[in-house]
Design a protein around this motif. Structure first.
Motif, PDB file in Angstrom:
ATOM      1  N   GLU A  65       0.828  -1.203   0.000  1.00 33.20           N
ATOM      2  CA  GLU A  65       0.000   0.000   0.000  1.00 33.20           C
ATOM      3  C   GLU A  65       0.868   1.261   0.000  1.00 33.20           C
ATOM      4  OE1 GLU A  65      -3.141  -0.239  -0.514  1.00 33.20           O
ATOM      5  OE2 GLU A  65      -3.374  -2.386  -0.113  1.00 33.20           O
ATOM      6  N   LYS A  99      -5.679  10.758   2.462  1.00 42.25           N
ATOM      7  CA  LYS A  99      -6.912   9.967   2.593  1.00 42.25           C
ATOM      8  C   LYS A  99      -7.795  10.152   1.368  1.00 42.25           C
ATOM      9  CE  LYS A  99     -10.954   9.586   5.691  1.00 42.25           C
ATOM     10  NZ  LYS A  99     -10.884   8.145   5.970  1.00 42.25           N
ATOM     11  N   ALA A 100      -7.903  11.396   0.900  1.00 42.72           N
ATOM     12  CA  ALA A 100      -8.721  11.675  -0.284  1.00 42.72           C
ATOM     13  C   ALA A 100      -8.159  10.979  -1.516  1.00 42.72           C
ATOM     14  CB  ALA A 100      -8.788  13.187  -0.521  1.00 42.72           C
ATOM     15  N   ASP A 102      -6.429   8.160  -1.581  1.00 46.15           N
ATOM     16  CA  ASP A 102      -6.692   6.718  -1.491  1.00 46.15           C
ATOM     17  C   ASP A 102      -8.156   6.386  -1.740  1.00 46.15           C
ATOM     18  OD1 ASP A 102      -4.048   6.260  -0.926  1.00 46.15           O
ATOM     19  OD2 ASP A 102      -4.342   5.968   1.231  1.00 46.15           O
ATOM     20  N   GLU A 103      -9.047   7.195  -1.193  1.00 42.26           N
ATOM     21  CA  GLU A 103     -10.464   6.846  -1.224  1.00 42.26           C
ATOM     22  C   GLU A 103     -11.173   7.272  -2.500  1.00 42.26           C
ATOM     23  OE1 GLU A 103     -12.253   8.395   2.308  1.00 42.26           O
ATOM     24  OE2 GLU A 103     -11.325   6.888   3.609  1.00 42.26           O
ATOM     25  N   GLU A 104     -10.749   8.386  -3.108  1.00 42.39           N
ATOM     26  CA  GLU A 104     -11.510   8.908  -4.247  1.00 42.39           C
ATOM     27  C   GLU A 104     -10.672   9.176  -5.495  1.00 42.39           C
ATOM     28  OE1 GLU A 104     -15.451  10.991  -2.733  1.00 42.39           O
ATOM     29  OE2 GLU A 104     -13.717  12.306  -2.427  1.00 42.39           O
ATOM     30  N   HIS A 106      -7.610   8.138  -6.479  1.00 37.71           N
ATOM     31  CA  HIS A 106      -6.979   7.002  -7.152  1.00 37.71           C
ATOM     32  C   HIS A 106      -7.982   6.172  -7.955  1.00 37.71           C
ATOM     33  CE1 HIS A 106      -4.059   3.986  -8.142  1.00 37.71           C
ATOM     34  NE2 HIS A 106      -4.926   3.068  -7.732  1.00 37.71           N
TER      35      HIS A 106
END
Length: 267
Positions: A65, A99-100, A102-104, A106
């Protein structure tokens, strides 16, 4: 010893290469050609059962990751140039950006890369049946594989593809706002937030979609990316590992799709 399993077109792998370069750490690379399916090789699956890159091996310990790898490098090598801001508020801002991503961001990047470019290479090489495609999914679920299959076959006409373009654009606009008072995303110092976002603007540029910020549309983002490109770490982290043929194919395929991207964004 640091060993990185990576690929030239992987935004996540580029992020880790960028972090390694900024922290001035030496590493040994193992190139995994994800466009040829080498991530499904049993030897690599023993390293990363998810069948994705990158994966870092440090003295025998496997760290998967990309965001976790970057955080690990910060913890394992505190004497190297730091990537995380010192202030608590700035560190929180940095984590919100990572975080943004990873969650949206990418997932949106993956959709656009396949819909604008990789689909042409996969179809040219023969995608086979969906069952064949599903068998090579590693840990990827059936629903995710079905969606990727649609990106490959339908491109920007695939369900949700236009939403991914607009989501990507919304983050460029958030960057523009964040850069109003400071040269970097979390403040006056370059940080892990800039490392995290750089691959995703570089991907748009590689796909001939840098018109999403150029020509005065998002001037602060344009200036930020120019500063990123001017860093001595940029070329070895991003350009050196991208095969020339792949880079040209992505540029040409993206250029063909750019008019449709512009239309969707009403540029």
């Amino acid at each position: 010893m640091l060993e990185l399993y990576h690929h030239g077109s992987s935004a996540c792998a580029a992020k880790v290469r960028f972090a390694l370069a900024e922290k001035e750490l030496d590493w040994t690379g193992h190139y995994v050609d994800i466009l040829k399916g080498e991530q499904f090789d049993p030897a690599y699956l023993r390293i990363n059962p998810k069948a994705v890159v990158p994966a870092l091996v440090h003295d025998g310990e496997v760290i998967p990751e990309s965001t976790v790898i970057c955080e690990y490098l910060e913890d394992a090598f505190p004497e190297a140039p730091r990537l995380f801001p010192e202030g608590a508020v700035e560190r929180a801002r940095a984590r919100l950006w990572t975080k943004a991503v990873d969650e949206e961001l990418h997932p949106a990047c993956s959709a656009l890369t396949y819909a604008l470019s990789h689909r042409h290479m996969i179809l040219r090489n023969g995608a086979g049946s969906f069952d064949d495609f599903l068998q090579g999914a590693g840990a990827e679920g059936r629903a995710a594989r079905e969606l990727k299959w649609k990106w490959i076959h339908d491109g920007l006409a695939a369900p949700g593809a236009a939403d991914k373009i607009r989501l990507y654009d919304s983050y460029l606009k958030k960057m523009e706002t964040a850069l109003e008072r400071h040269p970097w995303l979390t403040g006056d110092e370059f940080s892990i937030a800039d490392v995290a976002l750089a691959p995703y603007l570089n991907r748009l540029a590689a796909l001939s979609c840098d018109g999403m910020w150029r020509d005065g549309r998002l001037p602060r983002v344009e200036a930020w990316f120019a500063r990123i490109q001017a860093r001595p770490t940029f070329y070895p982290a991003f350009m050196e590992w991208m095969p020339d043929e792949l880079a040209e194919q992505m540029r040409a395929n993206g250029a063909k799709s750019w008019p449709e991207v512009k239309r969707r964004l009403e540029i």
